[in-house]
Design an enzyme around this catalytic site. Structure first.
Site, PDB file in Angstrom:
ATOM      1  N   GLY A   4       1.077  33.025  32.598  1.00  0.00           N
ATOM      2  CA  GLY A   4       1.405  33.813  34.423  1.00  0.00           C
ATOM      3  C   GLY A   4       2.751  33.672  34.551  1.00  0.00           C
ATOM      4  O   GLY A   4       3.811  32.509  34.525  1.00  0.00           O
ATOM      5  N   ASP A  32      -0.707  24.490  32.346  1.00  0.00           N
ATOM      6  CA  ASP A  32      -0.508  23.556  30.872  1.00  0.00           C
ATOM      7  C   ASP A  32      -0.505  24.520  29.977  1.00  0.00           C
ATOM      8  O   ASP A  32      -0.931  23.330  28.680  1.00  0.00           O
ATOM      9  CB  ASP A  32      -1.779  22.566  31.941  1.00  0.00           C
ATOM     10  CG  ASP A  32      -3.183  24.202  32.163  1.00  0.00           C
ATOM     11  OD1 ASP A  32      -2.850  24.600  32.150  1.00  0.00           O
ATOM     12  OD2 ASP A  32      -3.724  23.289  32.566  1.00  0.00           O
TER      13      ASP A  32
HETATM   14  P1  ADP Z   1      -0.356  28.592  31.798  1.00  0.00           P
HETATM   15  O1  ADP Z   1       0.313  28.269  30.180  1.00  0.00           O
HETATM   16  O2  ADP Z   1       0.249  29.282  32.848  1.00  0.00           O
HETATM   17  O3  ADP Z   1      -1.154  27.851  31.726  1.00  0.00           O
HETATM   18  P2  ADP Z   1      -2.120  30.090  29.522  1.00  0.00           P
HETATM   19  O4  ADP Z   1      -3.093  28.835  30.082  1.00  0.00           O
HETATM   20  O5  ADP Z   1      -2.971  30.804  30.000  1.00  0.00           O
HETATM   21  O6  ADP Z   1      -1.805  29.679  31.292  1.00  0.00           O
HETATM   22  O7  ADP Z   1      -1.562  29.378  28.362  1.00  0.00           O
HETATM   23  C1  ADP Z   1      -0.159  30.281  28.038  1.00  0.00           C
HETATM   24  C2  ADP Z   1      -0.595  30.190  26.880  1.00  0.00           C
HETATM   25  O8  ADP Z   1      -0.297  29.051  25.824  1.00  0.00           O
HETATM   26  C3  ADP Z   1      -1.692  30.566  25.755  1.00  0.00           C
HETATM   27  O9  ADP Z   1      -2.190  32.459  26.100  1.00  0.00           O
HETATM   28  C4  ADP Z   1      -1.147  30.014  24.472  1.00  0.00           C
HETATM   29  O10 ADP Z   1      -0.446  30.977  23.521  1.00  0.00           O
HETATM   30  C5  ADP Z   1      -1.200  28.740  24.285  1.00  0.00           C
HETATM   31  N1  ADP Z   1      -1.849  27.987  24.376  1.00  0.00           N
HETATM   32  C6  ADP Z   1      -2.635  27.823  25.722  1.00  0.00           C
HETATM   33  N2  ADP Z   1      -4.057  26.693  24.567  1.00  0.00           N
HETATM   34  C7  ADP Z   1      -3.146  26.251  24.086  1.00  0.00           C
HETATM   35  C8  ADP Z   1      -3.879  25.293  22.578  1.00  0.00           C
HETATM   36  N3  ADP Z   1      -4.989  24.381  23.296  1.00  0.00           N
HETATM   37  N4  ADP Z   1      -3.128  24.983  21.598  1.00  0.00           N
HETATM   38  C9  ADP Z   1      -1.947  26.533  21.564  1.00  0.00           C
HETATM   39  N5  ADP Z   1      -1.836  27.433  22.475  1.00  0.00           N
HETATM   40  C10 ADP Z   1      -2.046  27.469  23.570  1.00  0.00           C
HETATM   41  O1  F6P Z   2       0.142  31.807  38.077  1.00  0.00           O
HETATM   42  C1  F6P Z   2      -2.027  31.456  37.755  1.00  0.00           C
HETATM   43  C2  F6P Z   2      -2.547  32.598  38.051  1.00  0.00           C
HETATM   44  O2  F6P Z   2      -2.181  33.213  39.312  1.00  0.00           O
HETATM   45  C3  F6P Z   2      -3.567  31.988  38.809  1.00  0.00           C
HETATM   46  O3  F6P Z   2      -3.865  31.706  40.476  1.00  0.00           O
HETATM   47  C4  F6P Z   2      -4.879  32.961  38.430  1.00  0.00           C
HETATM   48  O4  F6P Z   2      -6.387  32.981  38.228  1.00  0.00           O
HETATM   49  C5  F6P Z   2      -4.296  33.685  37.182  1.00  0.00           C
HETATM   50  O5  F6P Z   2      -2.689  33.244  37.109  1.00  0.00           O
HETATM   51  C6  F6P Z   2      -4.043  35.353  37.176  1.00  0.00           C
HETATM   52  O6  F6P Z   2      -3.428  35.201  36.420  1.00  0.00           O
HETATM   53  P1  F6P Z   2      -3.401  37.176  35.266  1.00  0.00           P
HETATM   54  O7  F6P Z   2      -4.423  37.685  36.218  1.00  0.00           O
HETATM   55  O8  F6P Z   2      -1.847  37.037  34.989  1.00  0.00           O
HETATM   56  O9  F6P Z   2      -4.616  36.710  34.440  1.00  0.00           O
END
Ligand code: ADP
Ligand code: F6P
Length: 351
Positions: A11, A109
């Site tokens: 996000g 994360d």
């Molecule tokens: P955030 O970084 O805000 O936690 P997400 O959980 O959506 O957002 O993760 C962002 C991106 O990071 C995912 O769309 C993917 O490309 C990468 N990612 C997430 N988890 C993993 C994983 N276990 N291994 C490799 N890439 C990952």
């Molecule tokens: O950036 C974190 C966050 O704002 C969460 O609190 C929320 O659930 C999520 O992103 C929603 O993001 P999107 O609509 O981009 O999936």
């Protein structure tokens, strides 16, 4: 290391642009070059017909006029394919093919899980925490949290005026899937009567009692702040019995609890007119606060400093106003805890 890449993923969060600018300008200061990767990890897979849809060369002037802008100039996206090992290997080959030797990944994360994989596979990668949720355990603050908090406070000021004029209560839903920091900090800063967060148990009976006590103390309005992920810590509530008691149609009891439903429940049980406001994306956009800009500047600088010394596998944080970096594998599977001081203070100050 003389050439690095930078991307934003997950996000968007205000302050990401300030961090991008700091990465680029710090690198230029040390005569390094920088490639901006577009749309998170999608860009490193380099699938577009036109390479400039996946990555661009960044210079001092390409990051001019962005320090004060929300969002991210490189765009952001989720990339589920990147979780597969063969795609991570491909990404490293692609990056090396354009001379990139290390990467800065700005996100939450999930983004760091990707950064950890690249580092494990021999490609030094450093993470900068960019997410409004403040849901990372190793840092006091993430980029975007302060701006989102200020946006919420501004919104609650508006809601409070209508509440006061109409003698109503308001339930305000803020972001935070797994973390109640936005709700807790906003609750304190806005003088809310109660906060509901994923990390601490709460009950509908407790919320009704807060509204009752508020009224007996002469308050004609109330603000209850609910984190979007608060439902996981809600104590069991017999919604069927509630529907029978108030003659509501049975479909009201179907599905998960949410802010709109909770609003109806609180209004009926407390007898106080109550409205729900879900702040949503209002919280993610906007010009970054001075604190988020400063955080972006300082974290961006540290990330480049590590990579230019060929150090990867670290994530940047801030603790007691000092910029820190910790091993990326140390944060795996760890969840941020609620701030006990803030929770106690909330109870002392709220009514
Ligand atoms: P955030 O970084 O805000 O936690 P997400 O959980 O959506 O957002 O993760 C962002 C991106 O990071 C995912 O769309 C993917 O490309 C990468 N990612 C997430 N988890 C993993 C994983 N276990 N291994 C490799 N890439 C990952
Ligand atoms: O950036 C974190 C966050 O704002 C969460 O609190 C929320 O659930 C999520 O992103 C929603 O993001 P999107 O609509 O981009 O999936």
């Amino acid at each position: 290391m003389k050439r690095i890449g930078v991307l934003t993923s997950g996000g968007d969060a205000p302050g990401m642009n300030a961090a991008l600018r700091a990465v680029v300008r710090t690198a230029m200061h040390y005569d390094m070059s920088v490639v901006g990767i577009k749309r998170g990890y999608n860009g490193v897979l380099m699938k577009s017909e036109n390479p400039s849809d996946d990555y661009i060369e960044l210079t001092r002037s390409s990051v001019a006029e962005i320090v004060h802008r929300g969002g991210t100039m490189l765009m952001t996206a989720r990339c589920l394919e990147f979780k597969q090992r063969e795609n991570q290997i491909k990404a490293i080959e692609n990056l090396r093919s354009i001379g990139v030797e290390g990467l800065v990944a700005i996100g939450g994360d999930g983004t760091f899980a990707g950064a950890a994989k690249l580092t494990e596979l021999g490609f030094p990668t450093v993470g900068i925490p960019g997410t409004i949720d403040n849901d990372l355990p190793f840092t006091d603050f993430t980029l975007g949290f302060d701006t989102a908090l200020n946006t919420i406070c501004e919104a609650v000021n508006h809601i409070r005026e209508t509440n006061t004029s109409h003698e109503r209560a308001s339930l305000v839903e803020v972001m935070g899937r797994n973390c109640g920091d936005l709700a807790t900090y906003a609750g304190l800063a806005c003088g809310a009567e109660m906060v509901m967060i994923p990390e601490a148990p709460w009950s509908i009976a407790g919320a009704v009692e807060k509204l009752r006590v508020a009224r007996t103390k002469g308050k004609t309005n109330a603000i209850l702040v609910v984190a979007e992920g608060a439902w996981e810590s809600m104590q069991p509530f017999d919604i069927k019995a509630f529907c029978d008691q108030f003659g509501l149609p049975s479909y009201f009891a179907e599905g998960e609890m949410n802010t709109q439903k909770l609003c109806v429940v609180l209004e009926k049980l407390s007898g106080q007119e109550t409205r729900a406001t879900v702040l949503g994306y209002i919280q993610r956009g906007g010009s970054p606060s001075a604190n988020d800009r400063l955080l972006g500047c300082r974290m961006g600088e540290r990330a480049v400093d590590l990579l230019r010394n060929n150090i990867g596998g670290r994530v940047i944080g801030i603790h007691n106003n000092a910029i820190i970096d910790v091993p990326i594998e140390e944060i795996k599977g760890k969840r941020r805890q609620a701030n006990p001081e803030f929770m106690d203070l909330m109870n002392v100050l709220s009514l």
